[in-house]
Design a protein around this motif. Structure first.
Motif, PDB file in Angstrom:
ATOM      1  N   TYR A   1       0.838  -1.199   0.000  1.00 55.55           N
ATOM      2  CA  TYR A   1       0.000   0.000   0.000  1.00 55.55           C
ATOM      3  C   TYR A   1       0.876   1.254   0.000  1.00 55.55           C
ATOM      4  CZ  TYR A   1      -3.510   3.172   2.173  1.00 55.55           C
ATOM      5  OH  TYR A   1      -4.362   4.203   2.492  1.00 55.55           O
ATOM      6  N   LEU A   2       1.895   1.250   0.867  1.00 54.74           N
ATOM      7  CA  LEU A   2       2.818   2.386   0.919  1.00 54.74           C
ATOM      8  C   LEU A   2       3.659   2.466  -0.345  1.00 54.74           C
ATOM      9  CD1 LEU A   2       3.971   2.321   4.647  1.00 54.74           C
ATOM     10  CD2 LEU A   2       2.189   3.728   3.571  1.00 54.74           C
ATOM     11  N   LEU A   3       4.020   1.323  -0.892  1.00 57.87           N
ATOM     12  CA  LEU A   3       4.797   1.299  -2.125  1.00 57.87           C
ATOM     13  C   LEU A   3       4.011   1.973  -3.250  1.00 57.87           C
ATOM     14  CD1 LEU A   3       7.354   0.446  -3.605  1.00 57.87           C
ATOM     15  CD2 LEU A   3       6.304  -1.802  -3.988  1.00 57.87           C
TER      16      LEU A   3
ATOM     17  N   ARG B   1      11.151   9.961  -3.320  1.00 60.99           N
ATOM     18  CA  ARG B   1      10.114   8.931  -3.308  1.00 60.99           C
ATOM     19  C   ARG B   1      10.605   7.648  -3.959  1.00 60.99           C
ATOM     20  NH1 ARG B   1       5.805  11.964  -1.011  1.00 60.99           N
ATOM     21  NH2 ARG B   1       7.275  13.230   0.146  1.00 60.99           N
ATOM     22  N   GLY B   2      11.424   7.789  -5.002  1.00 57.36           N
ATOM     23  CA  GLY B   2      12.006   6.611  -5.634  1.00 57.36           C
ATOM     24  C   GLY B   2      12.903   5.850  -4.669  1.00 57.36           C
ATOM     25  N   MET B   3      13.656   6.613  -3.885  1.00 58.40           N
ATOM     26  CA  MET B   3      14.556   6.013  -2.895  1.00 58.40           C
ATOM     27  C   MET B   3      13.758   5.314  -1.788  1.00 58.40           C
ATOM     28  SD  MET B   3      17.476   8.065  -0.768  1.00 58.40           S
ATOM     29  CE  MET B   3      16.296   8.369   0.562  1.00 58.40           C
ATOM     30  N   LEU B   4      12.720   5.990  -1.278  1.00 61.27           N
ATOM     31  CA  LEU B   4      11.882   5.393  -0.239  1.00 61.27           C
ATOM     32  C   LEU B   4      11.182   4.145  -0.778  1.00 61.27           C
ATOM     33  CD1 LEU B   4      10.266   8.608   1.342  1.00 61.27           C
ATOM     34  CD2 LEU B   4      12.053   7.177   2.345  1.00 61.27           C
ATOM     35  N   ALA B   5      10.725   4.209  -2.038  1.00 63.30           N
ATOM     36  CA  ALA B   5      10.087   3.047  -2.664  1.00 63.30           C
ATOM     37  C   ALA B   5      11.070   1.876  -2.712  1.00 63.30           C
ATOM     38  CB  ALA B   5       9.589   3.400  -4.065  1.00 63.30           C
ATOM     39  N   GLY B   6      12.331   2.188  -3.045  1.00 68.81           N
ATOM     40  CA  GLY B   6      13.361   1.146  -3.074  1.00 68.81           C
ATOM     41  C   GLY B   6      13.550   0.477  -1.719  1.00 68.81           C
ATOM     42  N   GLU B   7      13.490   1.274  -0.655  1.00 65.04           N
ATOM     43  CA  GLU B   7      13.605   0.730   0.709  1.00 65.04           C
ATOM     44  C   GLU B   7      12.435  -0.205   1.009  1.00 65.04           C
ATOM     45  OE1 GLU B   7      13.739   4.003   3.458  1.00 65.04           O
ATOM     46  OE2 GLU B   7      15.681   4.730   2.742  1.00 65.04           O
TER      47      GLU B   7
ATOM     48  N   LEU C   1      13.044  21.480  -6.704  1.00 66.89           N
ATOM     49  CA  LEU C   1      12.404  20.903  -5.519  1.00 66.89           C
ATOM     50  C   LEU C   1      11.618  19.646  -5.883  1.00 66.89           C
ATOM     51  CD1 LEU C   1      11.451  21.118  -2.489  1.00 66.89           C
ATOM     52  CD2 LEU C   1       9.504  22.410  -3.360  1.00 66.89           C
ATOM     53  N   PHE C   2      10.802  19.743  -6.921  1.00 65.01           N
ATOM     54  CA  PHE C   2       9.959  18.608  -7.293  1.00 65.01           C
ATOM     55  C   PHE C   2      10.780  17.440  -7.843  1.00 65.01           C
ATOM     56  CE2 PHE C   2       6.395  21.890  -7.927  1.00 65.01           C
ATOM     57  CZ  PHE C   2       5.979  21.758  -6.618  1.00 65.01           C
ATOM     58  N   ALA C   3      11.840  17.756  -8.581  1.00 61.22           N
ATOM     59  CA  ALA C   3      12.708  16.691  -9.097  1.00 61.22           C
ATOM     60  C   ALA C   3      13.381  15.962  -7.927  1.00 61.22           C
ATOM     61  CB  ALA C   3      13.752  17.262 -10.052  1.00 61.22           C
ATOM     62  N   GLU C   4      13.804  16.732  -6.918  1.00 64.67           N
ATOM     63  CA  GLU C   4      14.418  16.130  -5.721  1.00 64.67           C
ATOM     64  C   GLU C   4      13.416  15.258  -4.978  1.00 64.67           C
ATOM     65  OE1 GLU C   4      15.844  19.519  -3.545  1.00 64.67           O
ATOM     66  OE2 GLU C   4      17.692  19.675  -4.732  1.00 64.67           O
ATOM     67  N   ARG C   5      12.179  15.749  -4.859  1.00 66.18           N
ATOM     68  CA  ARG C   5      11.139  14.976  -4.169  1.00 66.18           C
ATOM     69  C   ARG C   5      10.835  13.681  -4.918  1.00 66.18           C
ATOM     70  NH1 ARG C   5      12.203  17.764  -0.666  1.00 66.18           N
ATOM     71  NH2 ARG C   5      10.850  19.006   0.618  1.00 66.18           N
TER      72      ARG C   5
ATOM     73  N   GLU D   1       6.365   9.535  -6.741  1.00 71.00           N
ATOM     74  CA  GLU D   1       7.547   9.654  -7.597  1.00 71.00           C
ATOM     75  C   GLU D   1       7.128  10.164  -8.977  1.00 71.00           C
ATOM     76  OE1 GLU D   1      11.278   6.852  -9.115  1.00 71.00           O
ATOM     77  OE2 GLU D   1       9.495   5.900  -8.271  1.00 71.00           O
ATOM     78  N   LYS D   2       6.072   9.579  -9.512  1.00 72.22           N
ATOM     79  CA  LYS D   2       5.570   9.982 -10.823  1.00 72.22           C
ATOM     80  C   LYS D   2       4.942  11.372 -10.765  1.00 72.22           C
ATOM     81  CE  LYS D   2       1.980   8.300 -13.052  1.00 72.22           C
ATOM     82  NZ  LYS D   2       0.935   7.349 -13.039  1.00 72.22           N
ATOM     83  N   GLY D   3       4.169  11.631  -9.710  1.00 75.14           N
ATOM     84  CA  GLY D   3       3.498  12.919  -9.562  1.00 75.14           C
ATOM     85  C   GLY D   3       4.478  14.074  -9.457  1.00 75.14           C
ATOM     86  N   PHE D   4       5.511  13.895  -8.636  1.00 74.78           N
ATOM     87  CA  PHE D   4       6.511  14.952  -8.487  1.00 74.78           C
ATOM     88  C   PHE D   4       7.288  15.167  -9.777  1.00 74.78           C
ATOM     89  CE2 PHE D   4       6.361  14.505  -3.711  1.00 74.78           C
ATOM     90  CZ  PHE D   4       6.014  15.825  -3.474  1.00 74.78           C
ATOM     91  N   SER D   5       7.535  14.090 -10.497  1.00 77.34           N
ATOM     92  CA  SER D   5       8.231  14.204 -11.770  1.00 77.34           C
ATOM     93  C   SER D   5       7.396  15.043 -12.744  1.00 77.34           C
ATOM     94  CB  SER D   5       8.487  12.798 -12.318  1.00 77.34           C
ATOM     95  OG  SER D   5       8.937  12.878 -13.638  1.00 77.34           O
ATOM     96  N   GLN D   6       6.091  14.795 -12.778  1.00 80.09           N
ATOM     97  CA  GLN D   6       5.200  15.582 -13.630  1.00 80.09           C
ATOM     98  C   GLN D   6       5.117  17.019 -13.148  1.00 80.09           C
ATOM     99  OE1 GLN D   6       1.430  13.557 -13.733  1.00 80.09           O
ATOM    100  NE2 GLN D   6       2.191  11.908 -15.033  1.00 80.09           N
ATOM    101  N   ALA D   7       5.096  17.203 -11.829  1.00 79.53           N
ATOM    102  CA  ALA D   7       5.038  18.559 -11.273  1.00 79.53           C
ATOM    103  C   ALA D   7       6.289  19.342 -11.697  1.00 79.53           C
ATOM    104  CB  ALA D   7       4.927  18.509  -9.749  1.00 79.53           C
ATOM    105  N   ALA D   8       7.444  18.672 -11.679  1.00 75.46           N
ATOM    106  CA  ALA D   8       8.691  19.321 -12.097  1.00 75.46           C
ATOM    107  C   ALA D   8       8.595  19.743 -13.560  1.00 75.46           C
ATOM    108  CB  ALA D   8       9.880  18.381 -11.884  1.00 75.46           C
ATOM    109  N   ASP D   9       7.977  18.900 -14.381  1.00 72.43           N
ATOM    110  CA  ASP D   9       7.805  19.224 -15.807  1.00 72.43           C
ATOM    111  C   ASP D   9       6.914  20.441 -16.006  1.00 72.43           C
ATOM    112  OD1 ASP D   9       9.342  17.059 -16.493  1.00 72.43           O
ATOM    113  OD2 ASP D   9       7.644  15.761 -17.003  1.00 72.43           O
TER     114      ASP D   9
END
Length: 151
Positions: A13-15, A48-54, A40-44, A22-30
């Motif tokens: 669920y958290l994943l 999220r990608g890093m947290l997802a990996g964990e 900021l959004f690219a970093e976020r 991760e996808k939302g922030f990437s789109q926000a950066a665009d």
């Protein structure tokens, strides 16, 4: 105590929440115009990608299949809807507002898991550590929104 399968389900669920972010922030950066927001959004998105990996590592360590997808109705708890539809032509305030809305849901999803009284202690501390990062991100974006004027 919840069984292993239930615990894995909570992580799925958290994943879903994190991958959505991760996808939302990437789109926000665009879609952001200001360079500082793009950064900021690219970093976020990376965070999220890093947290997802964990979470993936945690699920695998518990014998689960991270790519199976959660059965806990993550679709009902989408943190980000369609950023493009929400913000096109509306300027940076709209992008930040959409990011804050996404973060509100992300926080809620983490709280849902942390509110599970049956959550094993080791899992609780893992989820809690991630929650602290998501919460800090939310608060920063909320404060940023409050510092901006609607376009």
């Amino acid at each position: 105590m919840m069984n292993n399968e239930q615990a894995i389900d909570k992580l799925q669920y958290l994943l879903g929440t994190l991958r959505d972010g991760e996808k939302g922030f990437s789109q926000a950066a665009d879609h952001a115009d200001a360079a500082n927001l793009k950064t900021l959004f690219a970093e976020r998105s990376q965070q999220r990608g890093m947290l997802a990996g964990e979470v993936v590592t945690k699920i695998q360590s518990m014998g689960g299949d991270a790519d199976k997808g959660g059965s806990v109705g993550a679709a009902l708890h989408r943190t980000w809807l369609n950023v493009r539809d929400a913000v096109t032509g509306k300027g940076d305030y709209a992008v930040v507002a959409e990011a804050e809305r996404g973060e509100d849901v992300a926080i809620q999803n983490y709280q849902d898991v942390l509110n599970e009284t049956e959550l094993p202690a080791d899992l609780r501390s893992f989820v809690d550590g991630q929650y602290a990062q998501v919460k800090a991100s939310h608060d920063q974006i909320r404060d940023l929104k409050h510092s901006m004027k609607p376009d």
